[in-house]
Design an enzyme around this catalytic site. Structure first.
Site, mmCIF file in Angstrom:
data_model
loop_
_atom_site.group_PDB
_atom_site.id
_atom_site.type_symbol
_atom_site.label_atom_id
_atom_site.label_comp_id
_atom_site.label_asym_id
_atom_site.label_seq_id
_atom_site.Cartn_x
_atom_site.Cartn_y
_atom_site.Cartn_z
ATOM 1 N N ALA A 103 0.732 -1.150 -0.018
ATOM 2 C CA ALA A 103 -0.135 0.038 -0.028
ATOM 3 C C ALA A 103 0.682 1.269 -0.258
ATOM 4 O O ALA A 103 2.062 1.298 0.455
ATOM 5 C CB ALA A 103 -0.658 0.106 1.235
ATOM 6 N N ASP A 104 0.531 2.253 -0.645
ATOM 7 C CA ASP A 104 0.938 3.617 -0.537
ATOM 8 C C ASP A 104 0.187 4.578 0.559
ATOM 9 O O ASP A 104 -0.860 3.970 1.122
ATOM 10 C CB ASP A 104 1.215 4.511 -1.712
ATOM 11 C CG ASP A 104 -0.065 4.637 -2.340
ATOM 12 O OD1 ASP A 104 -1.073 4.580 -1.912
ATOM 13 O OD2 ASP A 104 -0.074 4.941 -3.713
#
Lengths: 79, 248
Positions: free
Chosen positions: A34-35
């Site tokens: 995930a960012d």
């Protein structure tokens, strides 16, 4: 469907990962790719699903799958 | 084939002037267009113009300064059209006066409509666009937001704010394939600029190398480019539409 399964389903859907990867220890950013914007989207999805309001100060602590499960249970959202 | 076939757009402040030209141009290029203004009745002409192009029109009344009305408008558009591919934040006002005479409400009204309104609509479309992993936002700034102007401190500040908001939106949402750009019109012939005195208009003309005022269509043509796929690698930019008045 129990809380943990629901949480897992949301994570699989949002991050496009396999369900097996979504272990309690898994970190959204380090293990699930995930960012930072993804983590915001996840929190929004949890809020929508559980009718919860998760303040930013709490949200920033929810870095792993297990932390989310524990947090939602603690807040009384266990299905 | 038209350049926006199959796309849906939402244009604020679309009852007249630049907003109307934008709405009609997007429709002419194949987009279904939702239009928004303070009063629903004001939108009749624009709505008819869109349907005359064979496209679907959706008119909604919303005060862009009120989050609940903005959110409701966006929800209506998503419900009716299924999604929003293009948002054009065009709604804007002026309350021109010199700083020494500028009232608190002159300042607040302009900042609220021009900057807060742009923020509220941008925020409201972010979620559906993020979900779709696609979208373009075009904000109507102003050359005044770039160079400043005597008697327009409130307007200049609001439009400079729109430019900064645009650049931040672009950086924040680029990873989601959402683009945000702004156009900065110079002197465009509309009801807003008709209100300026002949002397001011004359002064403006002397500063325009192309020696003419712009038309709403001049602006709409650039918005069309930024709204569509031809500008697929353009984000966070500001394009001046000013006949050469400002060249940097």
């Amino acid at each position: 469907m129990g809380l943990e399964d629901k949480v897992k389903e949301i994570i699989v859907d949002k991050l496009g990962v396999n369900a097996e990867q979504v272990t309690p220890e898994a970190s959204f950013i380090e293990d699930l790719g995930a960012d930072s914007l993804d983590t915001v989207e996840l929190v929004m999805a949890f809020e929508e699903e559980f009718g919860a309001e998760i303040p930013d100060s709490d949200a920033e602590k929810l870095t792993t799958v297990g932390a989310v499960n524990d947090y939602l249970k603690e807040k009384g959202f266990d299905a | 084939m038209a350049r926006l076939t199959g796309k849906t757009a939402l244009v604020t402040g679309a009852a007249r002037g630049i907003g109307q030209a934008i709405a009609l141009t997007l429709a002419k290029e194949g987009a279904d267009v939702a239009v928004c203004d303070v009063e629903r009745d004001w939108l009749k002409e624009t709505e008819d113009g869109i349907t005359a192009q064979g496209r679907n029109a959706l008119a909604c009344a919303a005060d862009v300064t009120q989050a609940d009305q903005v959110n409701a408008a966006v929800k209506t558009v998503v419900d009716e059209f299924g999604r929003i591919d293009i948002l054009v934040n065009n709604a804007g006002i002026t309350r021109d006066t010199f700083l020494v005479r500028m009232s608190d409400s002159d300042w607040d009204d302009v900042l609220n409509v021009n900057l807060r309104g742009t923020f509220l609509f941008t925020r409201a479309v972010t979620r559906p666009m993020m979900r779709a992993k696609s979208g373009t936002i075009v904000n109507i700034a102003s050359i005044i937001g770039v160079i400043g102007n005597a008697g327009q401190a409130n307007y200049a500040a609001s439009k400079a704010g729109v430019i900064a908001l645009t650049r931040s939106t672009a950086k924040e949402l680029a990873s989601r394939n959402i683009r945000a750009n702004a156009v900065a019109p110079g002197f465009i012939q509309t009801k807003m600029t008709e209100a300026l005195s002949p002397e001011v208009q004359q002064q403006m003309m002397q500063a325009i190398p192309m020696a003419r005022f712009g038309t709403p269509q001049d602006v709409a043509n650039v918005v069309l480019f930024l709204a569509g796929d031809e500008s697929a690698f353009v984000t966070g930019q500001v394009i001046n539409i000013c006949g050469g008045m400002v060249t940097a």
